[in-house]
Write an enzyme that holds these catalytic residues in place. Sequence first.
Site, PDB file in Angstrom:
ATOM      1  N   TYR A   1     -44.354  24.658  -0.385  1.00 53.47           N
ATOM      2  CA  TYR A   1     -44.221  23.670   0.700  1.00 53.47           C
ATOM      3  C   TYR A   1     -43.844  22.303   0.112  1.00 53.47           C
ATOM      4  O   TYR A   1     -42.912  21.640   0.586  1.00 53.47           O
ATOM      5  CB  TYR A   1     -45.547  23.575   1.471  1.00 53.47           C
ATOM      6  CG  TYR A   1     -45.562  22.447   2.480  1.00 53.47           C
ATOM      7  CD1 TYR A   1     -44.882  22.559   3.684  1.00 53.47           C
ATOM      8  CD2 TYR A   1     -46.245  21.257   2.212  1.00 53.47           C
ATOM      9  CE1 TYR A   1     -44.876  21.514   4.598  1.00 53.47           C
ATOM     10  CE2 TYR A   1     -46.243  20.218   3.124  1.00 53.47           C
ATOM     11  CZ  TYR A   1     -45.557  20.350   4.314  1.00 53.47           C
ATOM     12  OH  TYR A   1     -45.547  19.314   5.212  1.00 53.47           O
TER      13      TYR A   1
ATOM     14  N   ARG B   1     -58.891  13.571   2.045  1.00 53.07           N
ATOM     15  CA  ARG B   1     -57.623  13.419   2.751  1.00 53.07           C
ATOM     16  C   ARG B   1     -57.575  12.030   3.397  1.00 53.07           C
ATOM     17  O   ARG B   1     -58.599  11.400   3.647  1.00 53.07           O
ATOM     18  CB  ARG B   1     -57.472  14.486   3.849  1.00 53.07           C
ATOM     19  CG  ARG B   1     -57.282  15.904   3.331  1.00 53.07           C
ATOM     20  CD  ARG B   1     -55.978  16.054   2.578  1.00 53.07           C
ATOM     21  NE  ARG B   1     -55.725  17.436   2.139  1.00 53.07           N
ATOM     22  CZ  ARG B   1     -56.134  17.946   0.989  1.00 53.07           C
ATOM     23  NH1 ARG B   1     -56.863  17.220   0.147  1.00 53.07           N
ATOM     24  NH2 ARG B   1     -55.818  19.188   0.656  1.00 53.07           N
TER      25      ARG B   1
HETATM   26  C1  UD1 Z   1     -51.565  18.857   5.806  1.00 54.07           C
HETATM   27  C2  UD1 Z   1     -50.501  19.409   6.741  1.00 54.07           C
HETATM   28  C3  UD1 Z   1     -49.146  19.356   6.065  1.00 54.07           C
HETATM   29  C4  UD1 Z   1     -48.881  17.933   5.629  1.00 54.07           C
HETATM   30  C5  UD1 Z   1     -49.985  17.469   4.689  1.00 54.07           C
HETATM   31  C6  UD1 Z   1     -49.833  16.010   4.289  1.00 54.07           C
HETATM   32  C7  UD1 Z   1     -51.075  21.129   8.395  1.00 54.07           C
HETATM   33  C8  UD1 Z   1     -51.412  22.568   8.640  1.00 54.07           C
HETATM   34  N1  UD1 Z   1     -50.840  20.792   7.107  1.00 54.07           N
HETATM   35  O1  UD1 Z   1     -51.713  19.722   4.654  1.00 54.07           O
HETATM   36  O2  UD1 Z   1     -48.142  19.780   6.974  1.00 54.07           O
HETATM   37  O3  UD1 Z   1     -47.642  17.845   5.003  1.00 54.07           O
HETATM   38  O4  UD1 Z   1     -51.236  17.570   5.377  1.00 54.07           O
HETATM   39  O5  UD1 Z   1     -50.919  15.613   3.502  1.00 54.07           O
HETATM   40  O6  UD1 Z   1     -51.043  20.337   9.310  1.00 54.07           O
HETATM   41  N2  UD1 Z   1     -59.462  23.391   5.020  1.00 54.07           N
HETATM   42  C9  UD1 Z   1     -60.734  23.897   5.167  1.00 54.07           C
HETATM   43  N3  UD1 Z   1     -61.002  24.671   6.254  1.00 54.07           N
HETATM   44  C10 UD1 Z   1     -60.057  24.971   7.201  1.00 54.07           C
HETATM   45  C11 UD1 Z   1     -58.757  24.437   7.046  1.00 54.07           C
HETATM   46  C12 UD1 Z   1     -58.494  23.653   5.942  1.00 54.07           C
HETATM   47  O7  UD1 Z   1     -61.603  23.670   4.336  1.00 54.07           O
HETATM   48  O8  UD1 Z   1     -60.382  25.686   8.170  1.00 54.07           O
HETATM   49  C13 UD1 Z   1     -59.184  22.514   3.870  1.00 54.07           C
HETATM   50  C14 UD1 Z   1     -57.947  22.860   3.069  1.00 54.07           C
HETATM   51  O9  UD1 Z   1     -58.215  23.836   2.088  1.00 54.07           O
HETATM   52  C15 UD1 Z   1     -57.604  21.498   2.483  1.00 54.07           C
HETATM   53  C16 UD1 Z   1     -58.029  20.516   3.580  1.00 54.07           C
HETATM   54  O10 UD1 Z   1     -58.958  21.216   4.385  1.00 54.07           O
HETATM   55  O11 UD1 Z   1     -58.361  21.225   1.335  1.00 54.07           O
HETATM   56  C17 UD1 Z   1     -56.859  20.082   4.437  1.00 54.07           C
HETATM   57  O12 UD1 Z   1     -56.154  21.234   4.825  1.00 54.07           O
HETATM   58  P1  UD1 Z   1     -55.040  21.217   5.957  1.00 54.07           P
HETATM   59  O13 UD1 Z   1     -55.573  20.585   7.190  1.00 54.07           O
HETATM   60  O14 UD1 Z   1     -54.490  22.586   6.051  1.00 54.07           O
HETATM   61  O15 UD1 Z   1     -53.979  20.154   5.406  1.00 54.07           O
HETATM   62  P2  UD1 Z   1     -53.160  19.950   4.052  1.00 54.07           P
HETATM   63  O16 UD1 Z   1     -53.091  21.194   3.236  1.00 54.07           O
HETATM   64  O17 UD1 Z   1     -53.694  18.720   3.427  1.00 54.07           O
END
Ligand code: UD1
Length: 284
Positions: free
Chosen positions: A131, A195
């Site tokens: 990605y 984040r």
């Molecule tokens: C997100 C965006 C991506 C963007 C990036 C910019 C989405 C799906 N992804 O990626 O398009 O370019 O931000 O920073 O919108 N997590 C959990 N539990 C869950 C889901 C996620 O613990 O149920 C964790 C993940 O492992 C990660 C964090 O939460 O460590 C954020 O995950 P996620 O919301 O998927 O976002 P990014 O991977 O940061």
Amino acid sequence: MASVLVTGGAGFIGTHLCNHLHNKGYHVISLDIQQSDDNPWEVVVADVRDYLQIDGIDSIVHLAAQVSVAQSMEDPDYTLSVNVDGTSSVLAAAESSGVKRVLFASSAAVYGDADEMPITEKSPLIPQSPYAVSKIVGEELCRQSPIETCALRFFNVYGPGQSSSGGYSAVIPAFKKAIAAGMPPTVFGDGTQIRDFIHVSDLVRTIEIALSSKVIPEEVNLASGESTSLIDLLKALEKHHPDMANPLFEDERAGDIHTSIADVTLMNEVFSPGEMITLEEGIN
Ligand code: UD1
């Protein structure tokens, strides 16, 4: 008023952006592979990778993409196809039809786990997933285009309408869905990952400013500049849901970045988006 084509206009950010621009008087055309709900703007159903013929468009905001880091680890070909070929196709259509400006939805993922926080636009690019690679290539295609382009490096965007379905949902809707169902939210890793969350209404307001801004950098972070760990996020949700189940901790996801916090100096200098919604206000 200017005409703006929004690719991915039926998606989470796209729907908010089309709505915002339409309310501001822009002539909005949404292009998306998915049919959207009944909306007052023009809609084209197409795949961004197809040959696109566009006329009379002043600017494009190119949002259409495969957005999940985790999905890109499982299916890199699809991610690269949609995100790279799609961007190439949008730029080709823009170039042949006299579009003046293309704003490309890039990502904080391009920085990977940077050595220094907060991350400035000059930080090295260390992709940790297909990605991230796809977004770096997309940025490079923009730089090579004769059109004026800007890579908007979105940090973690959240807000109403964000999908909570499927296994690749972003963390905030995923946690909220679990809580609403009385289930434990699943944390991938130990929850210390950080984040920078930006509310979608702040993001689309900033994109609108970028459409008409006289000064446009080649790349710019779009973020709140605030850092939040997943543990902090769970605590903020717990304030409104005191009975929520304890989280379930699972293995860290491949390709995941640990810490991502933006330096928003450039964004504030060139776009001055003003005060942003805090996470506490935005999540409920
Ligand atoms: C997100 C965006 C991506 C963007 C990036 C910019 C989405 C799906 N992804 O990626 O398009 O370019 O931000 O920073 O919108 N997590 C959990 N539990 C869950 C889901 C996620 O613990 O149920 C964790 C993940 O492992 C990660 C964090 O939460 O460590 C954020 O995950 P996620 O919301 O998927 O976002 P990014 O991977 O940061």
